[in-house]
Design an enzyme around this catalytic site. Sequence first.
Site, mmCIF file in Angstrom:
data_model
loop_
_atom_site.group_PDB
_atom_site.id
_atom_site.type_symbol
_atom_site.label_atom_id
_atom_site.label_comp_id
_atom_site.label_asym_id
_atom_site.label_seq_id
_atom_site.Cartn_x
_atom_site.Cartn_y
_atom_site.Cartn_z
ATOM 1 C CE LYS A 110 -20.327 -105.613 33.903
ATOM 2 N NZ LYS A 110 -20.233 -104.925 35.031
ATOM 3 C CB ILE B 118 -28.039 -102.483 39.731
ATOM 4 C CG1 ILE B 118 -29.064 -103.067 39.045
ATOM 5 C CG2 ILE B 118 -27.562 -103.236 40.804
ATOM 6 C CD1 ILE B 118 -28.383 -104.084 38.071
ATOM 7 C CE1 TYR C 201 -21.458 -104.210 29.995
ATOM 8 C CE2 TYR C 201 -22.629 -106.164 29.329
ATOM 9 C CZ TYR C 201 -22.284 -105.355 30.302
ATOM 10 O OH TYR C 201 -22.836 -105.023 31.482
#
Length: 305
Positions: free
Chosen positions: A176, A25, A172
């Site tokens: 975030k 990305i 994880y």
Amino acid sequence: MTWDPQDVPGQYGRTAVITGGNAGIGYHVAEQLARAGAHVVLAGRSTARTRTALDALRRAVPGASATDVRLDLADLDSVRRAAADLTAAGPVDILVNNAGVTASGTRAETAQGFELMFGTNHLGHFALTLLLAPALGPDAHVVSLGSLTHTRARLDFGDLQSRTHYRSMAVYGRSKLAVLLFAAELDRRLRASGSTVRSVAAHPGWAVQGLTPARPPLWEPGPLTAVRSAPLALLAQGKDRGAWPVVRAATDPVAIGGQYFGPIGLGALKGTPSLAAMAESARDPEAAARLWTASEELTGVHWAG
């Protein structure tokens, strides 16, 4: 406001720094910003990989203005060196905090002893952003990359380093969630200081490499890639389209600090970028302020705004 990902507002005269701009990305964010006229800086751990990405970028966008800087977000010494280099090079108009590490079954640590995902995805970007704050242009956009995984996450302030009950996907998600809490608290502090810099966030939906167009020599899919990836196309998209919400957050002239962009399609997994909703846990100002204080203490980098 409707948004056409193929017609990004002109970014001529603006400098964009993209962490992890050497792949996935991040690379496609850099490519799309370069196509819109921005000077892009690919920040990554490996000079060899960023140079390969620069080669691919210049093939895809002839005449692109692009360079690279070495940045290892898992090492605060590297973060400080990169921030000094970027500050010396001139104003930063777009900072895309994209790079990160994903879930691993075994707990690992950064150079300073932080849990790897929390230390890289959040603390590394926290330190970089604060160190670069004096170099941000007056109309700069700071874009933090979130994830749908944050919706199921909760921070444990007694164990931010996940030393007990380590489960990789949960850790994880927490990293975030921390990223989005930071983006929101940064927005509050910028507004309180009277700054015109905007802190915004975005998520890519479900973006998979197998649905991503070739970008030699960076990404050259094999003959069976399209066949194997075809079943995913109903719900997922390529990394190039996963970059769309990030690019919108970085360039939309009417974006407001604190906004969150993501795909508008089925399940927020793919489609045209639009405003997205954060989980309530990411909109908790008390948790955001507490995380900010903890992050300053852990990194030794303090807000000067």
